[in-house]
Write a protein that holds these residues in place. Structure first.
Motif, PDB file in Angstrom:
ATOM      1  N   VAL A 219       0.840  -1.208   0.000  1.00 43.48           N
ATOM      2  CA  VAL A 219       0.000   0.000   0.000  1.00 43.48           C
ATOM      3  C   VAL A 219       0.870   1.251   0.000  1.00 43.48           C
ATOM      4  CG1 VAL A 219      -1.643   1.370   1.339  1.00 43.48           C
ATOM      5  CG2 VAL A 219      -2.008  -1.091   1.060  1.00 43.48           C
ATOM      6  N   ILE A 220       1.861   1.273   0.866  1.00 46.84           N
ATOM      7  CA  ILE A 220       2.705   2.460   0.985  1.00 46.84           C
ATOM      8  C   ILE A 220       3.549   2.679  -0.270  1.00 46.84           C
ATOM      9  CG2 ILE A 220       4.648   3.448   2.277  1.00 46.84           C
ATOM     10  CD1 ILE A 220       3.442   2.078   4.800  1.00 46.84           C
ATOM     11  N   GLY A 221       3.989   1.603  -0.892  1.00 43.13           N
ATOM     12  CA  GLY A 221       4.846   1.742  -2.071  1.00 43.13           C
ATOM     13  C   GLY A 221       4.142   1.468  -3.389  1.00 43.13           C
ATOM     14  N   PHE A 222       2.802   1.520  -3.397  1.00 43.44           N
ATOM     15  CA  PHE A 222       2.049   1.063  -4.555  1.00 43.44           C
ATOM     16  C   PHE A 222       2.315   1.907  -5.801  1.00 43.44           C
ATOM     17  CE2 PHE A 222      -1.655   0.903  -7.352  1.00 43.44           C
ATOM     18  CZ  PHE A 222      -1.826  -0.467  -7.491  1.00 43.44           C
ATOM     19  N   GLN A 223       2.501   1.193  -6.919  1.00 44.60           N
ATOM     20  CA  GLN A 223       2.557   1.804  -8.241  1.00 44.60           C
ATOM     21  C   GLN A 223       1.805   0.917  -9.211  1.00 44.60           C
ATOM     22  OE1 GLN A 223       6.745   2.444  -9.292  1.00 44.60           O
ATOM     23  NE2 GLN A 223       6.368   4.633  -9.200  1.00 44.60           N
ATOM     24  N   MET A 224       1.044   1.529 -10.119  1.00 46.66           N
ATOM     25  CA  MET A 224       0.406   0.748 -11.161  1.00 46.66           C
ATOM     26  C   MET A 224       1.481   0.122 -12.050  1.00 46.66           C
ATOM     27  SD  MET A 224      -2.909   0.760 -10.872  1.00 46.66           S
ATOM     28  CE  MET A 224      -3.849   0.677 -12.403  1.00 46.66           C
ATOM     29  N   PRO A 225       1.205  -1.045 -12.642  1.00 43.45           N
ATOM     30  CA  PRO A 225       2.235  -1.704 -13.453  1.00 43.45           C
ATOM     31  C   PRO A 225       2.647  -0.913 -14.681  1.00 43.45           C
ATOM     32  CG  PRO A 225       0.101  -2.792 -13.692  1.00 43.45           C
ATOM     33  CD  PRO A 225      -0.017  -1.842 -12.542  1.00 43.45           C
ATOM     34  N   GLY A 226       1.828   0.053 -15.117  1.00 39.66           N
ATOM     35  CA  GLY A 226       2.189   0.859 -16.277  1.00 39.66           C
ATOM     36  C   GLY A 226       3.067   2.050 -15.952  1.00 39.66           C
TER      37      GLY A 226
END
Length: 315
Positions: A219-226
């Protein structure tokens, strides 16, 4: 009560395999077979050699085209995702592998139908689409050393984020064909999310400390795969300003629903390290909520100024 033992990836997969088989069977009972050609208006197609693409041909707005482009480029990177998930669930001749291959086959339809729609209806320059595909696939996607629990946590949030982004893009497009396509894709993404989310929920009974830490990390480091595609930040900002996918959507419609389902903040008996990460997660969620509110306020103020300027021009 003794603190639960941390499990290795192999131990976790072995412990959870009966649940993976049950959820795979549930998925197969729920999933609907569909065909991209049923969703694309092939009668609208014209030969590009005799009638080349020109910028005046798209009927979608610029923001809608940007959202479709980002969604397609994300789906195009499927070979990398398959490699990473295959490695994460690396038990051959198991329910895990059956799921991985089924998931990959279903995901493959998404890029097919999106590309066919955009090309046949001339919503985007086909050369741009192919250049973009080459770029994102050459860049690839790496899970950066995530263990199995972190991988499960990431795909739980990511599948829900993709579902919401696709569905909102379809609605924003104001094109019934595009909306129907995105609604169909979103149904797949929802079932994929349910598999991963429920696996993660079962994992918390096997390794609760590991699950809390994995969820906090993702959650804290979330990035979408794109996020690695060229010019992603500019395109993501356009999408956010349009309200298709912004911080409020991410906070309210993606992260919190899964945190509530998992009961992360109600879990008891955690060790000190997991408790620390859970508090950091709570602090992050509060900060994310604040940032979402600030973004909404700035967007509303900017829209109000633009409307006032337009009214002055009219009067």
């Amino acid at each position: 009560m003794a603190t639960p033992t941390r499990l290795t990836d192999a131990e976790l997969l072995s412990e959870l395999e009966p649940r993976a088989e049950a959820y795979l069977n549930r998925h197969m009972d729920m999933v609907e077979m569909w065909y991209p050609h049923d969703y694309v208006p092939y009668g609208d197609g014209r030969d590009f050699e005799s009638e080349p693409w020109t910028p005046d041909q798209p009927t979608l707005t610029g923001v809608a085209r940007t959202a479709f482009f980002v969604n397609l480029m994300t789906e195009d990177n499927l070979p990398s995702y398959h490699r990473e998930i295959y490695a994460m669930f690396g038990k051959k001749d198991s329910a895990w592998m059956t799921w991985v291959h089924r998931w990959t086959a279903e995901e493959g339809r998404h890029s097919i139908v999106l590309r066919d729609y955009l090309v046949l209806t001339r919503q985007e320059d086909p050369k741009k689409l192919e250049d973009g595909r080459m770029s994102v696939m050459e860049e690839g996607y790496e899970k950066d050393g995530k263990n199995t629990l972190r991988g499960m946590a990431y795909v739980s949030f990511q599948e829900l984020a993709t579902r919401v982004a696709h569905r909102n893009t379809g609605r924003y497009s104001k094109d019934p064909v595009a909306d129907r396509i995105m609604e169909r894709i979103s149904k797949d993404e929802n079932l994929h999310m349910i598999f991963y989310r429920d696996m993660l929920n079962d994992a918390k009974h096997v390794d609760p400390n590991g699950v809390v830490e994995a969820v906090a990390d993702e959650v804290i480091g979330f990035q979408m795969p794109g996020a690695g595609m060229p010019d992603y930040n500019r395109m993501a900002m356009q999408i956010a300003i349009a309200g298709i996918y912004d911080l409020r959507v991410h906070h309210d419609d993606i992260v919190w629903p899964i945190l509530r389902k998992l009961g992360i903040f109600e879990m008891e008996g955690l060790d000190a390290a997991a408790e620390k990460r859970r508090q950091e997660l709570a602090d992050f969620m509060a900060a994310l909520d604040g940032m979402a509110t600030q973004f909404e306020e700035k967007r509303a103020a900017k829209a109000a100024k633009a409307a006032a300027r337009e009214q002055q021009l009219v009067s």
